[in-house]
Scaffold this motif. Sequence first.
Motif, PDB file in Angstrom:
ATOM      1  N   ALA A 194       1.970   7.244  -6.528  1.00  0.00           N
ATOM      2  CA  ALA A 194       0.826   7.949  -7.046  1.00  0.00           C
ATOM      3  C   ALA A 194       1.021   9.414  -6.681  1.00  0.00           C
ATOM      4  O   ALA A 194       0.098  10.342  -6.951  1.00  0.00           O
ATOM      5  N   ILE A 233      -6.869   0.129  -2.513  1.00  0.00           N
ATOM      6  CA  ILE A 233      -5.811   1.148  -2.868  1.00  0.00           C
ATOM      7  C   ILE A 233      -5.901   1.282  -4.218  1.00  0.00           C
ATOM      8  O   ILE A 233      -5.479   2.462  -4.860  1.00  0.00           O
ATOM      9  N   ASP A 234      -6.047   0.164  -5.290  1.00  0.00           N
ATOM     10  CA  ASP A 234      -6.342   0.599  -6.698  1.00  0.00           C
ATOM     11  C   ASP A 234      -6.996   1.515  -6.836  1.00  0.00           C
ATOM     12  O   ASP A 234      -6.981   2.584  -7.882  1.00  0.00           O
ATOM     13  N   CYS A 248       0.900  -1.227   0.123  1.00  0.00           N
ATOM     14  CA  CYS A 248      -0.004   0.117  -0.008  1.00  0.00           C
ATOM     15  C   CYS A 248       0.770   1.371   0.095  1.00  0.00           C
ATOM     16  O   CYS A 248       0.427   2.255  -0.836  1.00  0.00           O
ATOM     17  N   ARG A 265       2.441   1.810  -3.529  1.00  0.00           N
ATOM     18  CA  ARG A 265       1.431   2.439  -4.587  1.00  0.00           C
ATOM     19  C   ARG A 265       1.033   3.818  -4.290  1.00  0.00           C
ATOM     20  O   ARG A 265       1.055   4.500  -5.140  1.00  0.00           O
ATOM     21  N   LEU A 266       0.833   4.177  -2.910  1.00  0.00           N
ATOM     22  CA  LEU A 266       0.252   5.530  -2.682  1.00  0.00           C
ATOM     23  C   LEU A 266       1.635   6.614  -2.994  1.00  0.00           C
ATOM     24  O   LEU A 266       1.300   7.604  -3.390  1.00  0.00           O
ATOM     25  N   VAL A 315      -5.883   5.231  -6.238  1.00  0.00           N
ATOM     26  CA  VAL A 315      -4.812   5.619  -6.972  1.00  0.00           C
ATOM     27  C   VAL A 315      -5.387   5.909  -8.267  1.00  0.00           C
ATOM     28  O   VAL A 315      -5.163   6.806  -8.975  1.00  0.00           O
ATOM     29  N   ASP A 316      -6.339   5.162  -8.793  1.00  0.00           N
ATOM     30  CA  ASP A 316      -7.016   5.421 -10.067  1.00  0.00           C
ATOM     31  C   ASP A 316      -7.738   6.771  -9.910  1.00  0.00           C
ATOM     32  O   ASP A 316      -7.913   7.416 -10.854  1.00  0.00           O
TER      33      ASP A 316
END
Length: 427
Positions: free
Chosen positions: A318, A418-419, A311, A314-315, A422-423
């Motif tokens: 982003a 989380i996806d 996580c 990913r963040l 981010v999207d």
Amino acid sequence: MVANDWPISRLNMNLQGMEPSATVSINERSNQLRAEGVQIYKLGLGQSPFPVPPSLAQALRDNASQKDYLPSQGLPSLRRAIADYYHRELSLSYQPESILVGPGSKELMFILQLALDGELLLPSPSWVSYAPQAKIIGRPVNWLPTRYEDGLKLTAQTLEQNCENGGERPRLLVLNSPNNPTGVCYHPNELKALADVARRHRLLVLSDEIYGAVSFSGEQDSIARYYPEGTIISNGVSKWCGAGGWRLGAMLFPPQLQPLLQAMITIASETFTSTSAPVQFASVWAFEDSSELTSYQRDCRAILSGLGRHCWQRLQAAGAELPEPSGGFYLFPSFEPLRAQLEARGVSNGRQLADRLLGDTGVAVLPGECFGRPAEELSLRLAFVDFDGTRALAGLTNASRPEEHWLRRYCAPVVTAIDLMVDWLGS
């Protein structure tokens, strides 16, 4: 006088304008939306996703018939087990007579503030209930600034500066490691530096170690090792034994603070009387040395470490700014680097950001202002616990940190949440 005419002026003035706990509220709101058929990803409430260890659950069944009032200070065998635990894990020496057991560490923190007359010192951000408890009792709160460059940790320099400007009034510093809401742990050199300042200025320190056994390294530390005479330790079984609803907490006091302990025992005797007898008898097992508990905690840490790192990566990719988690199950990202594009979408503070994420993606999080950050800051707290911990433990084939393909299979709701975040940020 009918109920609707009851004047609000008769309420305790400290309660006016206060709302229920933010974490409890977001959990109830999430459950309500789910009941209405809305797809919700619950990253708001920090509840352990893992089951109670089988032997601990069996111990509760075995003691279900325990019905007597126990001593207000707590079951002697449980206090002895807690003392042994701290000697085994941290080489700290406590007598069972220096330990107080209560219905959750949260309740014990409340009566600690009730028994003290002084100012509460809190690093910003801090757990949601420290400051509201102080407000209910009428104690002043002093927020101590932290920076993302320092991992959102309180530094000795900041504490020193505050103490130099704070006069001689009594002060209670709350230190929480691993930390809720940031997921960071204090290193030994950081604890030593803070301990030096606390000793020099005669601060009282509450070391909230409820996540101690969820440090990803498997190594626990405590400021009590460096400032034993002025530190109270708080712990319980909610986070590292998956037993939040059992409401079992404990506080450990040094000999120098025995008058404070006695005052709290008096308050306990006049309020909750004693903690649930079956839970106390069962919880003795949780503080004993057992291979089952060691394996359970090792596997829980492996899953949380892998998921937290995923996580975080990913963040960060982003555009968010956030410290890498090293314990517990939280992240505290700031989206200030994305302020321009978020303001273009009508989002200018953390509460608006949390509301938009919930409405647009179904991801339930809390704004940073609930934890003492400025209301205008674009920060959030995420609890990455919305997955089936029983299934995840069963699917773990070794104790190493799991990779993304495993996380997508066994921790899918969190990874999907989380996806979606981010999207949404990139849309």
